[in-house]
Motif scaffolding. Structure first.
Motif, short mmCIF file in Angstrom:
data_model
loop_
_atom_site.label_atom_id
_atom_site.label_comp_id
_atom_site.label_asym_id
_atom_site.label_seq_id
_atom_site.Cartn_x
_atom_site.Cartn_y
_atom_site.Cartn_z
N GLY A 1 3.11 8.65 12.71
CA GLY A 1 4.09 9.57 11.81
C GLY A 1 4.97 8.65 10.70
O GLY A 1 4.86 9.13 9.71
N ASP A 2 5.13 7.38 11.01
CA ASP A 2 5.76 6.40 9.96
C ASP A 2 4.48 6.24 8.71
O ASP A 2 4.89 6.15 7.72
CB ASP A 2 6.14 5.14 10.52
CG ASP A 2 7.26 5.40 11.35
OD1 ASP A 2 8.04 6.34 11.45
OD2 ASP A 2 7.36 4.54 12.51
N TYR A 3 3.43 5.89 9.11
CA TYR A 3 2.22 5.62 8.01
C TYR A 3 2.32 6.87 7.32
O TYR A 3 2.19 6.66 5.94
CB TYR A 3 1.20 5.40 8.83
CG TYR A 3 0.79 3.98 9.16
CD1 TYR A 3 0.82 2.89 8.30
CD2 TYR A 3 1.02 3.68 10.52
CE1 TYR A 3 0.63 1.64 8.70
CE2 TYR A 3 0.77 2.22 10.96
CZ TYR A 3 0.39 1.15 10.04
OH TYR A 3 0.50 -0.03 10.38
N TYR A 4 2.47 8.05 7.82
CA TYR A 4 2.20 9.24 7.09
C TYR A 4 3.26 9.61 6.24
O TYR A 4 2.94 9.86 4.96
CB TYR A 4 1.94 10.57 8.31
CG TYR A 4 1.58 11.78 7.88
CD1 TYR A 4 0.28 11.99 8.12
CD2 TYR A 4 2.45 12.80 7.04
CE1 TYR A 4 -0.41 13.38 7.69
CE2 TYR A 4 1.71 13.77 6.69
CZ TYR A 4 0.41 14.34 6.97
OH TYR A 4 -0.13 15.48 6.53
N GLU A 5 4.53 9.34 6.49
CA GLU A 5 5.72 9.42 5.67
C GLU A 5 5.80 8.69 4.65
O GLU A 5 6.20 8.90 3.58
CB GLU A 5 7.01 9.31 6.41
CG GLU A 5 7.51 10.54 7.51
CD GLU A 5 7.73 11.59 6.62
OE1 GLU A 5 8.71 11.54 5.91
OE2 GLU A 5 6.99 12.76 6.84
N ARG A 6 5.24 7.32 4.96
CA ARG A 6 5.15 6.41 3.71
C ARG A 6 4.10 6.62 2.81
O ARG A 6 3.88 5.99 1.83
CB ARG A 6 5.20 4.68 4.43
CG ARG A 6 6.48 4.63 5.07
CD ARG A 6 6.56 3.03 5.35
NE ARG A 6 5.28 2.53 5.88
CZ ARG A 6 5.22 2.30 7.46
NH1 ARG A 6 6.13 2.60 8.11
NH2 ARG A 6 4.11 1.81 7.89
N GLY A 7 3.18 7.25 3.37
CA GLY A 7 1.75 7.35 2.41
C GLY A 7 0.96 6.08 2.38
O GLY A 7 0.35 5.79 1.51
N GLU A 8 1.11 5.53 3.64
CA GLU A 8 0.41 4.14 3.58
C GLU A 8 -0.86 4.05 4.77
O GLU A 8 -1.01 4.61 5.69
CB GLU A 8 1.49 3.18 4.48
CG GLU A 8 0.98 1.63 4.54
CD GLU A 8 2.12 0.78 4.97
OE1 GLU A 8 1.73 -0.25 5.72
OE2 GLU A 8 3.48 1.13 4.89
#
Length: 386
Positions: free
Chosen positions: A30-37
């Motif tokens: 979820g964090d990767y998704y939010e950061r677009g990373e």
């Protein structure tokens, strides 16, 4: 009777990937998704697990498995997140597979071992800004000059093309005749990352697959050796069409995984969420909706199992691949919509898996051949006029 059970080896793979998805992907994606990373640590772990080498022989650094093994891994990953699933799908079925199917001994030995280990990624440079579904309208050109191919043109929406570990992009280009005409000769050429004249554009801001890597690529007097031709000159379009037939089965597995993930989340949520003094899962309207969702998953899974079975038997499978792609993308979209409705406001939040599923589902009806293209392919195999 046909036995649709997985054998022990495939079932063990399924359990291993499912555990990885739940224990390592789910807590952080979820964090990767939010950061677009791009999730490099997860991809590195997938490489160490051998997932990028699943359908390739051991002598080339692979795991000696088959295409069903790849699809099983993709389904289990997509039950949790489609970004990591598409990194694997594109890396194998679109990136490494053309090298395996059409490469020379030298090309295979140079590129495939690191690709199979997940230490490097390859990309598939087909789509162009003015092309899309009309892939035959390729405008990118490659001309021979002093033993080199000189490439000029642009590709768009290319997955795994700009990561720190992208090693090579296979590019379709016009090598003879006039671009956009039926007489154009289209070939495929390997372009290593970092080649002068090969530029990677900024990462796209996407509706979904936000933790995957997607870029526009441009080639300006980009020179690569003549030996970087992949396969026979003038057979580039035919090569990639055959690769797309295979990759549609892989993307079908991603769609099934997403659709199954929607069922998983809804069963859990409907058993816990109470309204009007009882769990919402006790309400017939919710039960019927989830039952329909589970039925779509079952049907779509059977479709991709049937397609991959024909592939493994060496039989023609183009129609079955198109059907699997069509059915699975429909199931993903329908289940994502129903899951968002069951979750209500929580389903509209990006922090929830269901919110991500909703955003990720739409591209499955577009990428690697739109749903309309799949219907055209099916109709032609039924004998209807082109």
């Amino acid at each position: 009777m046909i036995d649709l059970r997985l054998d022990d080896e495939h079932d063990a793979l399924r359990a291993t990937v499912a555990d990885f998805a739940r224990s390592e992907v789910s807590p952080v994606i979820g964090d990767y998704y939010e950061r677009g990373e791009f999730p490099y640590p997860l991809v590195a772990t997938m490489g160490k697990m051998g997932l990028f080498g699943l359908p390739f022989p051991e002598e080339l650094g692979g795991m000696g498995g088959d295409y069903l093994a790849l699809c099983i891994a993709l389904e289990e990953l997509a039950r949790v997140d489609s970004s990591v699933a598409i990194a694997l799908s594109a890396g194998v079925s679109l990136g490494a597979m053309p090298l395996y199917r059409f490469g020379t001994v030298e090309q295979r030995e140079r590129w495939l071992p690191s690709l199979c280990r997940g230490e490097a990624l390859a990309a598939f440079g087909l789509t162009e800004p003015d092309g899309g579904t009309d892939a035959g309208a390729t405008r990118t050109r490659a001309e021979l000059d002093g033993g080199d191919w000189v490439i000029n043109g642009t590709k768009c929406f290319i997955t795994n093309s700009g990561t720190d570990i992208t090693s090579v992009v296979t590019v379709t280009a016009v090598t003879g005749g006039h671009a956009g005409t039926s007489g154009a000769e289209i070939s495929t050429i390997l372009v290593p990352s970092g080649t002068p004249g090969f530029d990677v554009g900024p990462s796209y801001s996407k509706v979904g697959w936000c933790a995957s890597d997607t870029h526009e690529l441009s080639f300006t007097d980009c020179r690569v050796p003549e030996s970087n031709l992949l396969g026979q000159r003038g057979r580039g379009m035919a090569q990639f069409l055959s690769i797309l037939d295979e990759s549609r089965i892989a993307i079908s597995a991603v769609g099934v995984g997403l659709a199954q993930g929607c069922v998983d989340e809804c069963v859990r949520y409907a058993s816990q969420r109470e309204a009007f003094g009882a769990p919402i899962g006790s309400r017939q309207a919710i039960q019927f909706t989830i039952a329909d969702m589970a039925t779509r998953v079952h049907t779509a899974r059977l479709a991709y199992y049937a397609a991959v079975a024909k592939l493994l038997r060496g039989e023609p499978f183009k129609q079955e691949a198109a059907m699997a792609k069509l059915v699975s993308s429909n199931a993903a979209m329908d289940n994502a919509r129903d899951a968002t409705q069951i979750f209500g406001g929580y389903g509209f939040m990006n922090e929830s898996p269901v919110g991500r599923f909703y955003r990720d589902a739409k591209i499955l009806e577009i990428g690697e051949g739109t749903s309309e293209v799949q219907r055209m392919l099916i109709a032609r195999h039924l004998g209807l006029p082109a």
